[in-house]
Scaffold this motif. Structure first.
Motif, short mmCIF file in Angstrom:
data_model
loop_
_atom_site.label_atom_id
_atom_site.label_comp_id
_atom_site.label_asym_id
_atom_site.label_seq_id
_atom_site.Cartn_x
_atom_site.Cartn_y
_atom_site.Cartn_z
N ILE A 193 54.96 37.35 46.64
CA ILE A 193 53.91 37.11 45.63
C ILE A 193 53.50 38.42 44.96
O ILE A 193 53.33 38.49 43.73
N GLU A 194 53.33 39.46 45.77
CA GLU A 194 52.97 40.76 45.19
C GLU A 194 54.08 41.27 44.27
O GLU A 194 53.82 41.80 43.19
N GLY A 227 42.25 27.88 50.52
CA GLY A 227 41.43 28.56 49.52
C GLY A 227 42.16 29.80 48.99
O GLY A 227 42.18 30.06 47.78
N PHE A 228 42.76 30.54 49.88
CA PHE A 228 43.49 31.75 49.50
C PHE A 228 44.69 31.37 48.63
O PHE A 228 44.94 31.98 47.59
N ARG A 229 45.39 30.33 49.07
CA ARG A 229 46.58 29.87 48.31
C ARG A 229 46.20 29.49 46.88
O ARG A 229 46.88 29.85 45.93
N GLN A 230 45.08 28.76 46.75
CA GLN A 230 44.65 28.32 45.41
C GLN A 230 44.35 29.51 44.52
O GLN A 230 44.69 29.54 43.34
N ARG A 231 43.68 30.51 45.09
CA ARG A 231 43.38 31.73 44.31
C ARG A 231 44.66 32.41 43.85
O ARG A 231 44.75 32.88 42.72
N VAL A 232 45.65 32.46 44.74
CA VAL A 232 46.92 33.11 44.39
C VAL A 232 47.61 32.33 43.28
O VAL A 232 48.10 32.92 42.30
N ILE A 233 47.62 31.01 43.39
CA ILE A 233 48.31 30.19 42.37
C ILE A 233 47.65 30.40 41.01
O ILE A 233 48.33 30.53 39.99
N LYS A 234 46.30 30.51 40.98
CA LYS A 234 45.60 30.77 39.71
C LYS A 234 46.06 32.09 39.10
O LYS A 234 46.23 32.22 37.89
N GLN A 235 46.23 33.09 39.95
CA GLN A 235 46.67 34.41 39.44
C GLN A 235 48.11 34.34 38.92
O GLN A 235 48.44 34.97 37.92
N LEU A 236 48.95 33.56 39.60
CA LEU A 236 50.34 33.41 39.12
C LEU A 236 50.33 32.75 37.74
O LEU A 236 51.06 33.16 36.84
N CYS A 363 47.69 41.89 42.63
CA CYS A 363 48.11 40.89 41.64
C CYS A 363 48.73 41.52 40.40
O CYS A 363 48.51 41.08 39.28
N GLY A 364 49.48 42.58 40.57
CA GLY A 364 50.21 43.18 39.45
C GLY A 364 49.37 44.15 38.66
O GLY A 364 49.58 45.36 38.69
N ASP A 365 48.37 43.64 37.94
CA ASP A 365 47.43 44.55 37.28
C ASP A 365 46.41 44.98 38.34
O ASP A 365 46.53 44.63 39.50
N LYS A 366 45.38 45.72 37.93
CA LYS A 366 44.49 46.28 38.96
C LYS A 366 43.50 45.21 39.43
O LYS A 366 42.28 45.30 39.20
N TYR A 367 44.02 44.22 40.08
CA TYR A 367 43.25 43.07 40.54
C TYR A 367 43.86 42.67 41.89
O TYR A 367 45.08 42.79 42.07
#
Ligand SMILES: Cc1cc2nc3c(=O)[nH]c(=O)nc-3n(C[C@H](O)[C@H](O)[C@H](O)COP(=O)(O)OP(=O)(O)OC[C@H]3O[C@@H](n4cnc5c(N)ncnc54)[C@H](O)[C@@H]3O)c2cc1C
Length: 399
Positions: A193-194, A227-236, A363-367
């Motif tokens: 993911i990273e 909850g963590f998975r959902q946050r990651v999917i939103k970032q993707l 998450c790629g950018d500074k996030y």
């Protein structure tokens, strides 16, 4: 066979997280003149530098230079009073207390106590299993970091990192020459993911038409809470990353095959979990699972008491401990105590992993998104927290 003096020989193989901690400790003790280790210590490493995986996605995304994410092992050895041997471990013969290494020449090294921290290889069986005809049953071609039958269509394995960084720079060069570069990353864990978000940021800086696809099967981030998975999917989604929830099966002639699709892809990176290093095929140490050295709670080989192993190279026989940098660092601190205790014939400790571990996913950018047990966090400040923790690790011995 090389034997250096009448003192006991402690051989450290691999410059992973745990041995970096051990070198730093020896170096600090030497500085304070509190070092009581009565042994000749040697460290075998393929490279004079180690790339820190935690900051690799940040380097790919352009936040760090290569020197920011490298640890100078050779200098660390000098400060720690440890002899640096730039070689690759290829065999451990525990019955005769010796290892075989290669480099400029093949060498036999004798030891009294051995510590293994050589990490693991990328698990490429998803590709081999489908391609037995191409590999002729040999499913361990890890030496070059690539696999496949055609040099132009090889899958790039994330490990070894030293090979990957060269391949990533080539991807960027190729993307600069292309109007529409398509990259696929295969994997469903935090590393994949990273990587996918870092790659998307880097490629889109070159050309907005470039696109990264994540091929992750059905179990994205299976070890994390929903909850963590959902946050990651939103970032993707925020990054516009294409997600294919199918298994990748083959990559040939610029076409990536998944269970139901065939996609035109310029390059494929595999971050598909870990498998024991190739050298574990030729050892008499007891192995558990897919090529991991079987150790007890003291990080001690269950078959040979003068051999210790820690980090991704090892697997505990008494309980499940995930393969991660965090456990290599914390298990490594206990293992270092045990190595020194073993040399002095004194009492050893057990490594008891904490029940909750802090995971910070960039998450790629500074996030970044963080997880601490059931608590999830995200934001730019989480990225700065990750940067602070990573820099503290990497700069621990810089003046
Ligand atoms: C992109 C990415 C991001 C990650 N982020 C995190 C994270 O944020 N947190 C986390 O906990 N985990 C993370 N991981 C997982 C983490 O990288 C591994 O679990 C960790 O590196 C294992 O550490 P180690 O000490 O076992 O060995 P490694 O860090 O893999 O080091 C092994 C060392 O041994 C050397 N070596 C290997 N083979 C030989 C040989 N035959 N002879 C001599 N030397 C050898 C290698 O060159 C290397 O220096 C990430 C992984 C990736 C790919």
């Amino acid at each position: 066979m090389t034997k250096f003096s009448s003192k006991k020989i402690l051989l450290l193989a691999g410059a992973g997280h745990a041995h970096i901690g051990m070198l730093r400790r020896l170096s600090a003790e030497r500085l304070k003149q509190t070092d009581t280790t009565d042994a000749d210590i040697h460290l075998i490493s393929e490279q004079p530098q180690t790339i820190y995986s935690g900051m690799l996605p940040g380097w790919m995304a352009g936040h760090y230079q290569l020197h920011d994410i490298s640890i100078d092992i050779k200098s660390l050895c000098v400060r720690a009073g440890v002899r640096f041997v730039q070689q690759s471990l290829v065999q451990v013969n525990a019955a005769s207390n010796k290892v075989v290494t290669t480099g400029d020449e093949q060498t036999d090294l004798a030891y009294d106590v051995l510590s293994l921290n050589t990490g693991a290889d990328t698990d490429m069986r998803w590709l081999y299993d489908q391609n037995d005809h191409r590999n002729n049953g040999n499913n361990r071609e890890f030496d070059t970091g690539t696999v496949g039958s055609d040099a132009n269509t090889d899958v790039i394995a994330i490990r070894p990192l030293s090979t990957f960084i060269i391949q990533w720079q080539q991807i960027l060069k190729d993307a600069q020459q292309s109007e529409n570069y398509q990259l696929a990353i295969i994997g469903a864990g935090a590393a994949a993911i990273e990587l996918v978000m870092a790659a998307q940021v880097a490629l889109q800086k070159i050309n907005r038409n470039h696109q990264v696809t994540l091929v992750c099967g059905e179990n994205l981030l299976s070890g994390f809470n929903s909850g963590f998975r959902q946050r990651v999917i939103k970032q993707l989604h925020r990054h516009g990353i294409t997600i294919i929830r199918e298994r990748a099966t083959d990559y040939c002639d610029g076409k990536l095959s998944t269970t139901h699709k065939s996609l035109p892809i310029n390059a494929v990176i595999a971050a598909t979990g870990v498998i024991g290093s190739a050298w574990t095929d030729s050892t008499d140490l007891e192995i558990k699972g897919n090529g991991f050295i079987a150790v007890n709670h003291k990080q001690q080989s269950v078959s040979h008491s003068n051999v210790f192993a820690v980090g991704d190279v090892a697997t505990r026989v008494d309980k499940y401990v995930a393969h991660s940098g965090v456990h290599s660092v914390h298990g490594g601190a206990v293992e270092a105590d045990n190595l020194l205790a073993y040399l002095k014939d004194s009492v050893m400790k057990g490594y008891q992993p904490k029940t909750r571990t802090l995971y910070l996913l960039s998450c790629g950018d500074k996030y970044a998104i963080g997880s601490w047990g059931n608590v999830n966090l995200q934001g730019r400040w989480v990225w700065h927290l990750k940067k602070y923790i990573d820099k503290r690790f990497i700069e621990a011995d810089k003046d």
